[in-house]
Design a protein around this motif. Structure first.
Motif, PDB file in Angstrom:
ATOM      1  N   SER A 151     -18.438 -51.660  -8.676  1.00  0.00           N
ATOM      2  CA  SER A 151     -18.242 -51.064  -9.994  1.00  0.00           C
ATOM      3  C   SER A 151     -17.018 -50.170  -9.996  1.00  0.00           C
ATOM      4  O   SER A 151     -16.656 -49.568  -8.979  1.00  0.00           O
TER       5      SER A 151
ATOM      6  N   ARG B 169     -15.382 -46.873 -12.214  1.00  0.00           N
ATOM      7  CA  ARG B 169     -15.813 -45.840 -13.144  1.00  0.00           C
ATOM      8  C   ARG B 169     -14.638 -44.963 -13.576  1.00  0.00           C
ATOM      9  O   ARG B 169     -13.661 -44.781 -12.835  1.00  0.00           O
TER      10      ARG B 169
ATOM     11  N   VAL C   5     -19.324 -40.323 -17.877  1.00  0.00           N
ATOM     12  CA  VAL C   5     -18.864 -41.306 -16.897  1.00  0.00           C
ATOM     13  C   VAL C   5     -19.074 -42.694 -17.491  1.00  0.00           C
ATOM     14  O   VAL C   5     -20.181 -43.029 -17.906  1.00  0.00           O
TER      15      VAL C   5
ATOM     16  N   PHE D 212     -18.649 -46.916 -16.804  1.00  0.00           N
ATOM     17  CA  PHE D 212     -18.570 -47.826 -15.666  1.00  0.00           C
ATOM     18  C   PHE D 212     -18.564 -49.269 -16.146  1.00  0.00           C
ATOM     19  O   PHE D 212     -19.036 -49.591 -17.249  1.00  0.00           O
TER      20      PHE D 212
END
Length: 317
Positions: free
Chosen positions: A69, A71, A80, A82
């Motif tokens: 991932s 972010r 945040v 992602f």
């Protein structure tokens, strides 16, 4: 025909400041001892603007799944976002975000959002993915609710330590000894029983009984993964009562100066469990020393026997 994108949302009110919750969300190195599904994380890139990492996590079936991932961090807005690098066989293409919004009284409203496009060849994917997100999302929010209000902060209750033993034989033989855990009851004096289940993809689900120095027998359950660099990582999915979380890593080195095996433990104490196991007046630091001593003793015995095995393997070649 394009598969439509689906959205899921989970939220909770937490009795801690947004900055505290935001730090727990952004620091993925803590996730294996905070979040129940997370087995291991490996940061690939990191800056003040964001990071990229690989994660190994369990799903409801108990199997380990892995993905990468990327972010982006918004420290001012405590948000945040992602997105996964590639389609995931179980979840399709997924992204989302965490938001930590301030509430009165130093509390935080945490919102966890997912958006995903199910794999087009899986008719039941939508319902299955929603069930997984509901289960893991609820577990992660509950973990944040618990860990963010630890007295004195998470660092007071968390410890990481590493110990190493030089090997007489090869690092490869020592790795073989550690990975073949189903033979530990006959090879290690403190292991009284062990059930090992090999998962698709190579991960191991291990239920183990160990005898403590006082003669009591404890049962733990762990998930283990052999990484591409040869190290073995694990997460206790059923940790001892005194711990909220426990993860570890076995590393094997071989170079011109010789070979060695290292054991790294990271654990997070449970204040209620500490009071129950060690007594209500035992402070976090003293409890941490006791847990470290117990983990260290078992790891050192295991590494010493891995050394004996590696030496014997070398002598038989």
């Amino acid at each position: 025909m394009n598969t439509p994108e689906i959205h899921a949302r989970h939220e909770a009110e937490i009795g801690a400041l947004p900055s505290t919750v935001y730090e727990l969300v952004t620091n993925v190195s803590l996730w294996p001892v905070i979040f129940r599904p997370t087995v291991h994380t490996q940061v690939l890139e990191r800056s003040v603007e964001g990071d990229r990492f690989e994660i190994w996590a369990t799903v409801s079936s108990g199997e380990v799944n892995t993905w990468r991932s990327r972010r982006e961090f918004d420290a001012v807005g405590r948000r945040v976002t992602f997105r996964q690098d590639h389609d995931n066989p179980l979840f399709g293409l997924m992204g989302g975000g965490w938001t930590c919004a301030p509430l009165d009284g130093g509390r935080t409203k945490v919102v966890l959002e997912h958006r995903f496009t199910p794999p087009p060849d899986q008719a039941d994917a939508r319902e299955r993915i929603v069930r997984e997100l509901d289960s893991n999302g609820a577990a992660e929010l509950e973990a944040l609710r618990t860990v963010s209000v630890l007295p004195g902060g998470v660092d007071m209750w968390r410890l990481t330590f590493t110990e190493s033993v030089g090997l007489t034989g090869s690092a490869e033989a020592a790795r073989e000894f550690i990975w073949d855990a189903d033979r530990w009851p006959e090879r290690l004096p403190h292991v009284t029983g062990l059930e090992l289940v090999e998962q698709k993809g190579g991960a191991q689900d291990m239920t183990m009984q160990t005898r403590a120095p006082d003669g009591t027998v404890h049962t733990t359950r762990s998930v283990r993964v052999l990484l591409s660099d040869g190290s073995i990582v694990y997460k206790q999915t059923r940790p001892p009562r005194a711990l909220l979380g426990h993860s570890g890593r076995w590393d094997f080195r071989s170079d011109g100066s010789g070979s060695s095996i290292s054991s790294t433990h990271t654990f997070l104490l449970d204040p209620a469990g500490v009071a129950e196991v060690f007594g209500p007046d035992v402070p976090a630091q003293q409890a941490s020393h006791r847990v470290r001593a117990a983990l260290s003793a078992n790891s050192r015995v295991t590494m010493e026997h891995a050394d004996l095995y590696s030496a014997a393997a070398g002598a038989n070649r």
